[in-house]
Design an enzyme around this catalytic site. Sequence first.
Site, PDB file in Angstrom:
ATOM      1  N   TYR A  13       0.813  -1.230   0.000  1.00  0.00           N
ATOM      2  CA  TYR A  13       0.000   0.000   0.000  1.00  0.00           C
ATOM      3  C   TYR A  13       0.842   1.273   0.000  1.00  0.00           C
ATOM      4  O   TYR A  13       0.695   2.127   0.871  1.00  0.00           O
ATOM      5  CB  TYR A  13      -0.942   0.019   1.221  1.00  0.00           C
ATOM      6  CG  TYR A  13      -1.736  -1.250   1.374  1.00  0.00           C
ATOM      7  CD1 TYR A  13      -2.805  -1.522   0.519  1.00  0.00           C
ATOM      8  CD2 TYR A  13      -1.417  -2.184   2.357  1.00  0.00           C
ATOM      9  CE1 TYR A  13      -3.522  -2.693   0.634  1.00  0.00           C
ATOM     10  CE2 TYR A  13      -2.132  -3.362   2.477  1.00  0.00           C
ATOM     11  CZ  TYR A  13      -3.178  -3.605   1.619  1.00  0.00           C
ATOM     12  OH  TYR A  13      -3.885  -4.761   1.746  1.00  0.00           O
ATOM     13  N   TYR A 141     -12.514  -7.017   6.003  1.00  0.00           N
ATOM     14  CA  TYR A 141     -11.315  -7.162   5.160  1.00  0.00           C
ATOM     15  C   TYR A 141     -11.051  -8.657   4.974  1.00  0.00           C
ATOM     16  O   TYR A 141     -11.007  -9.410   5.950  1.00  0.00           O
ATOM     17  CB  TYR A 141     -10.085  -6.490   5.791  1.00  0.00           C
ATOM     18  CG  TYR A 141      -8.858  -6.693   4.938  1.00  0.00           C
ATOM     19  CD1 TYR A 141      -8.674  -5.936   3.772  1.00  0.00           C
ATOM     20  CD2 TYR A 141      -7.925  -7.678   5.229  1.00  0.00           C
ATOM     21  CE1 TYR A 141      -7.588  -6.155   2.944  1.00  0.00           C
ATOM     22  CE2 TYR A 141      -6.829  -7.901   4.410  1.00  0.00           C
ATOM     23  CZ  TYR A 141      -6.665  -7.131   3.269  1.00  0.00           C
ATOM     24  OH  TYR A 141      -5.593  -7.360   2.435  1.00  0.00           O
ATOM     25  N   ASP A 242     -13.832 -16.262   8.198  1.00  0.00           N
ATOM     26  CA  ASP A 242     -12.450 -15.946   7.865  1.00  0.00           C
ATOM     27  C   ASP A 242     -11.700 -15.755   9.186  1.00  0.00           C
ATOM     28  O   ASP A 242     -11.753 -14.690   9.796  1.00  0.00           O
ATOM     29  CB  ASP A 242     -12.441 -14.675   7.004  1.00  0.00           C
ATOM     30  CG  ASP A 242     -11.035 -14.189   6.686  1.00  0.00           C
ATOM     31  OD1 ASP A 242     -10.079 -14.720   7.272  1.00  0.00           O
ATOM     32  OD2 ASP A 242     -10.907 -13.271   5.853  1.00  0.00           O
ATOM     33  N   LYS A 271      -1.897 -16.762   8.146  1.00  0.00           N
ATOM     34  CA  LYS A 271      -1.091 -15.920   9.055  1.00  0.00           C
ATOM     35  C   LYS A 271      -0.330 -16.727  10.114  1.00  0.00           C
ATOM     36  O   LYS A 271       0.744 -17.224   9.822  1.00  0.00           O
ATOM     37  CB  LYS A 271      -1.980 -14.851   9.695  1.00  0.00           C
ATOM     38  CG  LYS A 271      -2.406 -13.765   8.686  1.00  0.00           C
ATOM     39  CD  LYS A 271      -3.040 -12.606   9.387  1.00  0.00           C
ATOM     40  CE  LYS A 271      -3.527 -11.529   8.443  1.00  0.00           C
ATOM     41  NZ  LYS A 271      -2.500 -10.606   8.011  1.00  0.00           N
TER      42      LYS A 271
HETATM   43  C1  LIG Z   1      -9.202 -11.452   7.992  1.00  0.00           C
HETATM   44  C2  LIG Z   1      -8.210 -11.524   6.862  1.00  0.00           C
HETATM   45  N1  LIG Z   1      -8.486 -12.249   5.769  1.00  0.00           N
HETATM   46  C3  LIG Z   1      -7.626 -12.365   4.746  1.00  0.00           C
HETATM   47  C4  LIG Z   1      -6.404 -11.721   4.772  1.00  0.00           C
HETATM   48  C5  LIG Z   1      -5.460 -11.833   3.612  1.00  0.00           C
HETATM   49  O1  LIG Z   1      -4.362 -12.622   3.940  1.00  0.00           O
HETATM   50  P1  LIG Z   1      -3.011 -12.523   3.085  1.00  0.00           P
HETATM   51  O2  LIG Z   1      -2.447 -11.165   3.339  1.00  0.00           O
HETATM   52  O3  LIG Z   1      -2.166 -13.648   3.623  1.00  0.00           O
HETATM   53  O4  LIG Z   1      -3.390 -12.738   1.654  1.00  0.00           O
HETATM   54  C6  LIG Z   1      -6.067 -10.939   5.889  1.00  0.00           C
HETATM   55  C7  LIG Z   1      -4.789 -10.210   5.940  1.00  0.00           C
HETATM   56  O5  LIG Z   1      -4.603  -9.261   6.664  1.00  0.00           O
HETATM   57  C8  LIG Z   1      -6.992 -10.844   6.971  1.00  0.00           C
HETATM   58  O6  LIG Z   1      -6.717 -10.108   8.058  1.00  0.00           O
END
Ligand SMILES: Cc1ncc(COP(=O)(O)O)c(C=O)c1O
Length: 424
Positions: A13, A141, A242, A271
């Site tokens: 970003y 997100y 998620d 993560k």
């Molecule tokens: C809740 C959530 N989903 C998906 C992602 C995307 O993961 P990545 O950055 O490994 O593609 C993130 C990343 O911050 C996240 O916080």
Amino acid sequence: MLNFDRQHIWHPYTSMKAPLPVFPVVSASGVKIRLADGRELIDGMSSWWAAIHGYNVPELNRAVCEQIEAMSHVMFGGLTHKPAVELAEILISITPEPLTKVFFCDSGSVAVEVAIKMATQYWSGLGRGDKQKLLTVRSGYHGDTLGAMAVCDPVTGMHGIFKDILVRHHFAEMPMCGYHDEWDERYIKNLEDILKKNHKSIAAIILEPVVQGAGGMRFYSPMYLKRARQLSDEFNVLLILDEIATGFGRTGTMFACEQAGISPDIMCIGKALTGGYMSLAATLTTDKVSDGISSGAGGSFMHGPTFMANPLACSVALASIRLLLSSPWEKRVAAIEARLKDELSPCTGLALVRDVRVLGAIGVIELKQPVDMAAIQKKFVSRGVWLRPFGRLVYTMPPYVIEKDDLSRIAKAMVEVVGETDDV
Ligand SMILES: Cc1ncc(COP(=O)(O)O)c(C=O)c1O
């Protein structure tokens, strides 16, 4: 080095014309990041939720070294290996019960893409090819690939720029109930209304459970999740959770959905899965969903990345989960929560502060105005602390192994820097 970096390498970003400053790092160990100029910073970010055990962890180093001697990678098409099988076994054992099928992939965003495809293929397998839309909430997100972006908050996710290539999904208002708020049905009414009207074309609801992360670091009531689960059953849509940011203990339970006593039809993790050592994610689902997918045209699930179930990543993930399970992680997260609550509290009531909130190993000071990222980051570095504020948010999610003095230094730096901002 910095000159080349500035001219040729994109960081997350940032603008190539006016890039934000970056600090060269030479090593990291425990909870300390060592800069090229010799300064050491206490890590308050866990490298974006991932490095829960800190850095240079002997157990994880050993897992990588042993695995690299055996094989660093083989394709997963037509071949399998012990690291993937053992990792799938442990994931099935620690995630909520009906999740029995595991799809390994490269990153969190890809895990979300996979989840979306699973939901769509499930309905298609059942002869419901008309169910292709998703329902989510504002301020969410889910990643930066196009499918994931389409379910990110339309404003912070800049949907305007990508309007013709992003699929249009349904957005309910963000959960307005704070984590501790008494439940009121009006909090979920908007989601319910959208379901009532559109459920025939909706494949799944997708939510970040309990914590909306990069969309605003907001915590909401587990009751919202419980009701979302009930509504998804009532209206015959799947529920995708998620857990990429929240998984592996960050909110105080192994997975945030446990706080609502529910389980999803599809769950994304990433993560902290590898303890922050390398990129690996997974999408888990139930027998019901995988049976539906397998009943469809061709019967195959249509995804298969080159580095699927990379053995190095699987080995380190396995070592990370074993280390987590053998550690007093619940106590550690609870201690971090208590200390952050106590030590961030002086910010409550400052003129420029909108809210101070803490959940598990996440501490947030929300300001009324956006911060000047470059300036504020410099102030933290000069105090020996690594934090990466964004928008109106100054926040920390430290490694669980952080000692109390180091955590206090992070909290103190947050209070001081926000206090200075307040003077301006
Ligand atoms: C809740 C959530 N989903 C998906 C992602 C995307 O993961 P990545 O950055 O490994 O593609 C993130 C990343 O911050 C996240 O916080």
